[in-house]
Each structure stands twice: as C-alpha cells, then as structure tokens.
Scaffold this motif. Structure first.
Motif, mmCIF file in Angstrom:
data_model
loop_
_atom_site.group_PDB
_atom_site.id
_atom_site.type_symbol
_atom_site.label_atom_id
_atom_site.label_comp_id
_atom_site.label_asym_id
_atom_site.label_seq_id
_atom_site.Cartn_x
_atom_site.Cartn_y
_atom_site.Cartn_z
ATOM 1 N N TYR A 54 0.846 -1.199 0.000
ATOM 2 C CA TYR A 54 0.000 0.000 0.000
ATOM 3 C C TYR A 54 0.881 1.249 0.000
ATOM 4 N N MET A 387 -10.275 2.590 -1.511
ATOM 5 C CA MET A 387 -8.876 2.968 -1.734
ATOM 6 C C MET A 387 -7.923 1.896 -1.192
ATOM 7 N N LYS A 389 -8.467 -1.263 -1.097
ATOM 8 C CA LYS A 389 -8.471 -2.345 -2.088
ATOM 9 C C LYS A 389 -7.577 -2.021 -3.272
ATOM 10 N N GLU A 390 -7.524 -0.711 -3.607
ATOM 11 C CA GLU A 390 -6.683 -0.278 -4.732
ATOM 12 C C GLU A 390 -5.213 -0.144 -4.331
ATOM 13 N N ASP A 415 -1.385 8.179 -9.573
ATOM 14 C CA ASP A 415 -2.033 6.874 -9.432
ATOM 15 C C ASP A 415 -3.143 6.917 -8.380
ATOM 16 N N THR A 416 -2.887 7.673 -7.314
ATOM 17 C CA THR A 416 -3.891 7.783 -6.250
ATOM 18 C C THR A 416 -5.141 8.491 -6.769
ATOM 19 N N ALA A 419 -7.039 6.128 -8.951
ATOM 20 C CA ALA A 419 -7.751 5.141 -8.135
ATOM 21 C C ALA A 419 -8.985 5.772 -7.493
ATOM 22 N N LYS A 422 -11.873 5.775 -9.819
ATOM 23 C CA LYS A 422 -12.480 4.450 -9.908
ATOM 24 C C LYS A 422 -13.383 4.195 -8.691
ATOM 25 N N VAL A 423 -12.872 4.562 -7.521
ATOM 26 C CA VAL A 423 -13.620 4.329 -6.285
ATOM 27 C C VAL A 423 -14.896 5.185 -6.243
#
Ligand SMILES: *Cc1c(COP(=O)(O)O)cnc(C)c1O
Length: 430
Positions: A54, A387, A389-390, A415-416, A419, A422-423
C-alpha cells in the motif's frame, strides 16, 4: 487481494489485547473494516502480513516525513544502539537535539524531552499552571492533546470517532478546571475569560489535525494571543502533529502568532517515541530541578530516540525546500481527488499545510468541529475501503489528517487520483 492473515492476526490479538490494538484508532471501527496487520515497510510502501503493498498516507500518524526506513535515520539508530539503549544519565545527544530544535523555533529558548505527545502536553499544562499560579485551562472543542485526564474533554479524532469524548474513569473533579471554547471563534474564548479569572493558559492546535485538517484563521490566532496577554494567561501551541509537518519553523512562522509554550512530538522522534515542550527561559526556569514544577521520566531523552530525532530534523533543516515540494504534492492530490469526486456529484472540502493534507465529504467550508461533524461518514467509509483495495492506505477515520512523505512520488500521486476516480465511480454506481 487476500487479507486472510490480517483477519487471523486480528482475531488472535483481540483475545489478548483490548480491541486487538494498542491505540483505538488503529482498529478501523469507524470505517467498519478490519485492520491490516503490517509486516514491514520501505519508502512510501507498507507491506501487510498477506504480502499486499500500500502507498502509505498515514506514516505512523505523522512521524515518518522521510518515509519508512529512511537511510540516514536507520543508520543513526543502529549506530546509537551499539553504544547502549539507555543510561538514565545525561548524554550529548540530548543537547544536540535541543540545540537543533531551539534553532528552528523562535519561541523556544529551552526544551525538555519526554517520551510521547501526551506527556509533553500534560507537562506543559502543569508548567503553565505553576508559572501563573492559576488552575483553569481553556481548550477548543475538537482539538486533541493526548489522553491525560484534564484534556480528555471534547477531544476530536479517536475520542470523537468513538463517541465518548469525556471518558469514564476521568473524575468530573479533574475536568472542572477545563473550559471549552469553539475553534476559530474568538467570542467563545472571551466568554471563558469572562467566566473565570483563574485561567493559566489557552491550549490550541494552531493547525488542527485531529478533527480532520482545520487550520486556525490568522486573525483568530492574533486575537487569541492578545486576549491571553490582556488576561495574564499563557498561550500554548500544541504542535505535536503540525511541528515539522506544516513548517520546519513551527506554526508561528506561518501564522505570525508567537506562542508562550510549544509542545512537540511525532516527527521530532523520527519514528521513535519522543515528545518535547519548550518555551522562553523565564518559563522553563520554573521546571525542576531549576524551579519547583516537578516533571520527570526514566526514559526521557533516550539516546536511541534522540539519535533518530536528530537525524530527521537535521535532514529537514538542511533541505529547506522540502516542505514546499511536499506541499505541492499534497495540493495536487486533494485537488485531483476533488475534481474526480465532482464528476460524480460528490462535494469535497480540501486543504493543505506543508506536508499535511485534509479532505471532507462536505458541501460547506469546515471551520470547527461542528462543521467537521457534518461530513458524510458513510461515504468516507466506502472511500476508505475502496482505496485500501486499490492499494492506498488512508487514515481509517474522517477526523484524521493525511501526510505526504518525501518517498511519495508525483507518479504515486497521479495513481492515487486515478484510483479515487475508480472508487468514486463504484460508490455512485452502488
Ligand atoms: C498525536 C497528538 C498528541 C498525542 O501524542 P501521543 O504521542 O500520541 O501521546 C497530542 N497532541 C496532538 C496535537 C497530537 O496530534
């Protein structure tokens, strides 16, 4: 992503340790999840006992501004260990770290080291009471100053998350000297002074980080200082979190308000247990053995901890631009996430100070604890779980602050943000 080993570790821990944790916020209760057990960490990454990685935005709740296992801090600790873990007698390492902190904070002439932020604040309050000969203190609703008795009143973060701001076990007699004011509201402070002529000090997180990130308004702090002065009370800046995180020269350097006493912790130990409190010489002279106010600690100024703190702070002092670099990344992160959230009709309030960042799922500006409480906690819990999970580790409570370390790259920030998009999408599509 499997978290089987973490789940097993948690159920065993729960049999032996209350709630399975040694500090309540770690339990993930407020986001309804189960905590990740950490095996090791390096740079920006945490690795859990199942082998998942993570990007870490918690950084041990603040201390690790250079990320995990920074080479110079690690080397300093290993070197110190070779000379002995503790002596219970003075070492030059204590004077070295003292000199460094004094060189960074205008308001500090002398400093004393302890082993936690809680201890630092508890001792600073005693010092203020001893210096003024008064008993009452003023604190702000939502500010957290550690878990000592007189400060565990309306205390934000862990306490707020768990809904028991004044804990059982704290006698009302102990908290009757604690007056409460509202953050960023000078009238509420004036009312405290109207109610009591026995106020020793006002304690504040000048950049509050325990009700989410809520920096105090500049004008408010200036007025606060003048109200304290007019009434003969001391002003304590609790910078256990914000010290060396918002600015390397303390909140005084960015707010223009000079406190009488400063408390420090977290970054000052570079990951080892260190707290400290400092003030001008006249105030510190009250402290035992120079003066009558008693304060002590078997492991205070521990040589290994001092070495870690010295390595961290000297690195900060030598890289004066580091805070603006970290801030730029923090700004990019919260602005990026806010933009993605807006695509799905989700409102966010965002802010940063140095390497600290904060966000609320809230449609209105957040100026105090009551505003922070209007945040959508269900949305936060879904965001947190998504997050995780990502592969992004955010603090497991909406009342916490996030941190950027030097190990977090621009690429990781991008990248965060991706993500988060997506979340947010998953949350909106149920
Ligand atoms: C973390 C914190 C404390 C308590 O420090 P500990 O080391 O956890 O005892 C006190 N004040 C503030 C502002 C903090 O953020």
């Amino acid at each position: 992503m499997s978290t089987k080993s973490s789940l097993n570790a948690f159920s065993k821990a729960q049999k032996l340790i209350p709630g399975g944790v040694n500090s309540p916020v770690r339990a993930f209760s407020s986001v309804g999840g189960s905590p990740i057990f950490i095996k090791e960490a390096k740079g920006a990454y945490l690795t859990d006992v199942d082998g998942n990685n993570y990007v870490d935005y918690v950084q041990s709740w603040g201390p690790l501004i250079f990320g995990h296992r920074d080479e110079s801090i690690e080397a300093a600790v290993i070197e110190a260990v070779k000379h002995g873990l503790s002596f219970g007698a003075p070492t030059i390492a204590e004077t070295d770290l003292a000199e460094l902190v004094v060189s960074m904070f205008n308001s500090i002439d002398k400093i004393r080291f302890v082993s936690s932020g809680t201890e630092a604040v508890m001792s600073a309050i005693r010092l203020a009471r001893g210096f003024t000969g008064r008993d009452d203190i003023v604190k702000f609703v939502g500010c957290y100053h550690g878990h000592s008795d007189c400060l565990l009143v309306e205390a934000g973060s862990g306490a707020a998350t768990f809904g028991n701001p004044s804990s059982p076990g704290v006698p009302a007699d102990f908290t009757k000297h604690t007056l409460l004011a509202e953050y960023n509201n000078i009238e509420s402070v004036k009312k405290c002074f109207a109610d009591s002529s026995d106020i020793a000090c006002v304690i504040i997180e000048p950049i509050a980080g325990n009700m989410g990130l809520i920096p105090a308004d500049k004008e408010f702090l200036l007025e606060l200082k003048s109200v304290c002065e007019a009434n003969g009370a001391l002003l304590i800046f609790d910078e256990v979190m914000s010290g060396f995180r918002a600015s390397i020269n303390g909140a005084e350097s960015i707010t223009g308000t000079t406190p009488d006493i400063v408390t420090l912790g977290k970054v000052i130990g570079g990951g080892m247990p260190v707290g400290a409190f400092g003030a001008r010489s006249e105030i510190m002279a009250q402290l035992s053995p120079e003066g009558p106010v008693y304060q002590a600690g078997t492991l205070s100024g521990n040589p290994v901890a001092m070495a870690a703190g010295f390595a961290a702070l000297s690195k900060l002092k030598q890289n004066s631009k580091v805070m603006s670099v970290l801030n730029a990344r923090g700004v990019r992160l919260v602005e990026g996430m806010k933009k993605e959230a807006s695509v799905y009709g989700i409102d966010m309030q965002i802010d940063t100070r140095g390497s600290m960042f904060g966000f609320f799922f809230n449609s209105n500006p957040v100026k105090n604890f009551a505003d922070a409480g209007k945040t959508d906690s269900e949305l936060f819990a879904s965001f947190h779980a998504g997050m995780l999970k990502e592969g992004f580790y955010f603090a497991c409570s909406l009342y916490e602050t996030g941190f950027i370390s030097t190990a977090i790259t621009d690429e990781m920030i991008e990248d965060t943000i991706k993500a988060s998009a997506k979340v947010f999408k998953e949350i909106k599509n149920g």
